[in-house]
Design an enzyme around this catalytic site. Sequence first.
Site, PDB file in Angstrom:
ATOM      1  N   LYS A  13     -79.705  11.132 -75.167  1.00 42.29           N
ATOM      2  CA  LYS A  13     -80.989  11.844 -75.170  1.00 42.29           C
ATOM      3  C   LYS A  13     -82.088  11.002 -75.800  1.00 42.29           C
ATOM      4  O   LYS A  13     -83.200  10.932 -75.295  1.00 42.29           O
ATOM      5  CB  LYS A  13     -80.877  13.163 -75.961  1.00 42.29           C
ATOM      6  CG  LYS A  13     -79.907  14.175 -75.398  1.00 42.29           C
ATOM      7  CD  LYS A  13     -80.005  15.516 -76.127  1.00 42.29           C
ATOM      8  CE  LYS A  13     -79.646  15.451 -77.603  1.00 42.29           C
ATOM      9  NZ  LYS A  13     -78.252  15.107 -77.884  1.00 42.29           N
ATOM     10  N   ARG A  88     -81.006  23.724 -80.367  1.00 39.46           N
ATOM     11  CA  ARG A  88     -79.567  23.497 -80.340  1.00 39.46           C
ATOM     12  C   ARG A  88     -78.787  24.801 -80.390  1.00 39.46           C
ATOM     13  O   ARG A  88     -77.566  24.780 -80.354  1.00 39.46           O
ATOM     14  CB  ARG A  88     -79.182  22.648 -81.545  1.00 39.46           C
ATOM     15  CG  ARG A  88     -78.901  21.179 -81.214  1.00 39.46           C
ATOM     16  CD  ARG A  88     -78.603  20.508 -82.515  1.00 39.46           C
ATOM     17  NE  ARG A  88     -77.885  19.293 -82.445  1.00 39.46           N
ATOM     18  CZ  ARG A  88     -78.425  18.077 -82.542  1.00 39.46           C
ATOM     19  NH1 ARG A  88     -79.725  17.943 -82.594  1.00 39.46           N
ATOM     20  NH2 ARG A  88     -77.663  17.021 -82.572  1.00 39.46           N
ATOM     21  N   ARG A 123     -72.185   2.925 -81.796  1.00 40.55           N
ATOM     22  CA  ARG A 123     -73.626   3.114 -81.973  1.00 40.55           C
ATOM     23  C   ARG A 123     -74.099   2.528 -83.303  1.00 40.55           C
ATOM     24  O   ARG A 123     -73.424   2.637 -84.320  1.00 40.55           O
ATOM     25  CB  ARG A 123     -73.963   4.606 -81.928  1.00 40.55           C
ATOM     26  CG  ARG A 123     -75.432   4.873 -82.188  1.00 40.55           C
ATOM     27  CD  ARG A 123     -75.899   6.151 -81.595  1.00 40.55           C
ATOM     28  NE  ARG A 123     -75.529   7.311 -82.384  1.00 40.55           N
ATOM     29  CZ  ARG A 123     -75.965   8.538 -82.103  1.00 40.55           C
ATOM     30  NH1 ARG A 123     -76.738   8.743 -81.060  1.00 40.55           N
ATOM     31  NH2 ARG A 123     -75.594   9.549 -82.843  1.00 40.55           N
ATOM     32  N   ARG A 156     -74.387   5.375 -88.412  1.00 41.08           N
ATOM     33  CA  ARG A 156     -74.728   6.680 -88.989  1.00 41.08           C
ATOM     34  C   ARG A 156     -73.484   7.298 -89.607  1.00 41.08           C
ATOM     35  O   ARG A 156     -72.412   7.233 -89.031  1.00 41.08           O
ATOM     36  CB  ARG A 156     -75.259   7.601 -87.883  1.00 41.08           C
ATOM     37  CG  ARG A 156     -76.737   7.494 -87.706  1.00 41.08           C
ATOM     38  CD  ARG A 156     -77.210   8.212 -86.482  1.00 41.08           C
ATOM     39  NE  ARG A 156     -76.764   9.599 -86.391  1.00 41.08           N
ATOM     40  CZ  ARG A 156     -77.255  10.471 -85.508  1.00 41.08           C
ATOM     41  NH1 ARG A 156     -78.200  10.094 -84.659  1.00 41.08           N
ATOM     42  NH2 ARG A 156     -76.813  11.702 -85.461  1.00 41.08           N
ATOM     43  N   ARG A 167     -68.883  17.518 -84.370  1.00 46.15           N
ATOM     44  CA  ARG A 167     -70.192  17.665 -83.703  1.00 46.15           C
ATOM     45  C   ARG A 167     -70.012  18.099 -82.246  1.00 46.15           C
ATOM     46  O   ARG A 167     -70.804  18.879 -81.722  1.00 46.15           O
ATOM     47  CB  ARG A 167     -70.979  16.361 -83.796  1.00 46.15           C
ATOM     48  CG  ARG A 167     -71.478  16.095 -85.217  1.00 46.15           C
ATOM     49  CD  ARG A 167     -71.957  14.673 -85.389  1.00 46.15           C
ATOM     50  NE  ARG A 167     -73.133  14.374 -84.637  1.00 46.15           N
ATOM     51  CZ  ARG A 167     -73.501  13.138 -84.296  1.00 46.15           C
ATOM     52  NH1 ARG A 167     -72.757  12.110 -84.652  1.00 46.15           N
ATOM     53  NH2 ARG A 167     -74.593  12.932 -83.620  1.00 46.15           N
TER      54      ARG A 167
HETATM   55  P1  AMP Z   1     -79.117  14.231 -83.992  1.00 51.34           P
HETATM   56  O1  AMP Z   1     -79.719  12.961 -84.469  1.00 51.34           O
HETATM   57  O2  AMP Z   1     -79.989  14.960 -83.006  1.00 51.34           O
HETATM   58  O3  AMP Z   1     -77.699  14.057 -83.487  1.00 51.34           O
HETATM   59  O4  AMP Z   1     -79.027  15.205 -85.269  1.00 51.34           O
HETATM   60  C1  AMP Z   1     -78.249  14.859 -86.377  1.00 51.34           C
HETATM   61  C2  AMP Z   1     -77.909  16.082 -87.198  1.00 51.34           C
HETATM   62  O5  AMP Z   1     -79.123  16.706 -87.650  1.00 51.34           O
HETATM   63  C3  AMP Z   1     -77.151  17.176 -86.481  1.00 51.34           C
HETATM   64  O6  AMP Z   1     -75.753  16.945 -86.436  1.00 51.34           O
HETATM   65  C4  AMP Z   1     -77.514  18.396 -87.335  1.00 51.34           C
HETATM   66  O7  AMP Z   1     -76.791  18.394 -88.556  1.00 51.34           O
HETATM   67  C5  AMP Z   1     -78.977  18.121 -87.672  1.00 51.34           C
HETATM   68  N1  AMP Z   1     -79.880  18.685 -86.623  1.00 51.34           N
HETATM   69  C6  AMP Z   1     -80.741  18.003 -85.833  1.00 51.34           C
HETATM   70  N2  AMP Z   1     -81.393  18.829 -84.997  1.00 51.34           N
HETATM   71  C7  AMP Z   1     -80.919  20.079 -85.259  1.00 51.34           C
HETATM   72  C8  AMP Z   1     -81.177  21.372 -84.723  1.00 51.34           C
HETATM   73  N3  AMP Z   1     -82.063  21.564 -83.728  1.00 51.34           N
HETATM   74  N4  AMP Z   1     -80.503  22.425 -85.265  1.00 51.34           N
HETATM   75  C9  AMP Z   1     -79.629  22.272 -86.262  1.00 51.34           C
HETATM   76  N5  AMP Z   1     -79.313  21.076 -86.801  1.00 51.34           N
HETATM   77  C10 AMP Z   1     -79.955  19.984 -86.316  1.00 51.34           C
END
Ligand code: AMP
Length: 210
Positions: A13, A88, A123, A156, A167
Amino acid sequence: MNLILLGAPGAGKGTQAEVICDKLQIPAISTGNIIREALKNGTELGQKAKSYMDAGSLVPDEVVIAIIKERLAQEDCKNGFILDGFPRTVPQAEALDAMGVVIHKVLDIEVPDETIQKRLSGRRVCESCGASYHVDFKPSSKGEMCDKCGGKLVIRKDDQPETVKERLKVYHESTEPLCDYYRKAGKLTVIEGQEEVAQTSALVLKALEA
Ligand code: AMP
């Protein structure tokens, strides 16, 4: 155009959000990046989010909804935006609707779980600007440093294999129902993630023209 990118963690994404951002000149907004930045800066939001993020769980809806509300109110979102990683959960999507935010298109990038696990293990992200790389599929030409800003590339914490499993579980339980939510609203386009990033980008750009 106001867009949402759906897809499992590691579906690409973020990369596709950058491609659309270049093409349409609208900002790509990643709640994950906003939270990581807050963590780095030691803000209250960062403290609140840390334990959830480290465990691979979702940060509570009210926290991320407040983040997105503030971000979408900024001037640069006036002509459109791409949401990467938000919503999400169904309550997050309902909150967007309740804010009166009109979403024109939702692109769901589908990639099998096994591919995701392979991708996330390789990654690397820039700790300064958040740009994303992969040791095999999208290496930085500067090795351990970011092509864009020269920052250090790191793994990360939530890309560790056990956290990735969690996840993916959370994704299937809480985020996948959004496909139905937006399908029913007539806004969803499903895109099969391709092995080559450029091929996925071509499908994404085609979907935007449709
Ligand atoms: P991402 O970089 O989008 O994979 O986000 C990393 C982490 O941030 C996720 O695993 C969640 O812990 C938190 N996070 C990011 N966006 C959201 C969201 N819309 N709702 C809840 N948690 C989020």
